[in-house]
Design an enzyme around this catalytic site. Structure first.
Site, mmCIF file in Angstrom:
data_model
loop_
_atom_site.group_PDB
_atom_site.id
_atom_site.type_symbol
_atom_site.label_atom_id
_atom_site.label_comp_id
_atom_site.label_asym_id
_atom_site.label_seq_id
_atom_site.Cartn_x
_atom_site.Cartn_y
_atom_site.Cartn_z
ATOM 1 N NE ARG A 9 -2.134 -1.534 3.446
ATOM 2 C CZ ARG A 9 -2.553 -1.530 4.677
ATOM 3 N NH1 ARG A 9 -3.740 -1.070 4.968
ATOM 4 N NH2 ARG A 9 -1.798 -1.968 5.658
ATOM 5 C CB CYS A 10 4.155 1.989 1.182
ATOM 6 S SG CYS A 10 5.488 3.201 1.173
ATOM 7 C CB SER A 11 3.592 5.411 -3.524
ATOM 8 O OG SER A 11 4.127 6.410 -2.687
#
Length: 113
Positions: A9-11
């Site tokens: 979920r972390c770019s």
């Protein structure tokens, strides 16, 4: 083998993984939120990062601000907190051999490939 402690979920974590997948090395992806590192694994990671437990804490997380920001914990206590609350671990952490870096910015991983 390269290992990435990853949060999909972390770019920045996704960008770092993309860089790694373009290398010629095999990549071991560990979703550290569902498979958090043990205290021993964290000690090993920190030694490779040449950092202390407080250096890899995500201080912007609500949990940190609400519960831990005003606490004065020992390194061992922080290790326990991080294993029990992996959301507080900075991401991504990439390990290659006896070296590790935090992939912020993602290009940091190029220093250990």
């Amino acid at each position: 083998m390269i290992t990435i402690y990853h949060n999909n979920r972390c770019s920045k974590s996704r960008e770092t993984l993309a860089l790694l997948e373009n290398s010629t090395q095999p990549v071991n992806v560990i979703n550290y939120l569902t498979s958090p590192p043990t205290v021993a694994e964290l000690r090993d990671l920190l030694a490779k990062l040449q950092l202390g437990p407080e250096d890899i804490i995500r201080k912007g997380e609500a949990l940190y601000k609400e519960v831990y920001a005003t606490q004065h914990l020992t390194a061992d206590e922080w290790l326990q907190v991080l294993t029990q609350n992996p959301v507080l671990i900075e991401r991504p952490i990439v390990v290659h051999g006896d070296k590790a870096v935090i992939g912020r910015p993602p290009q940091n991983v190029l220093t250990i490939l």
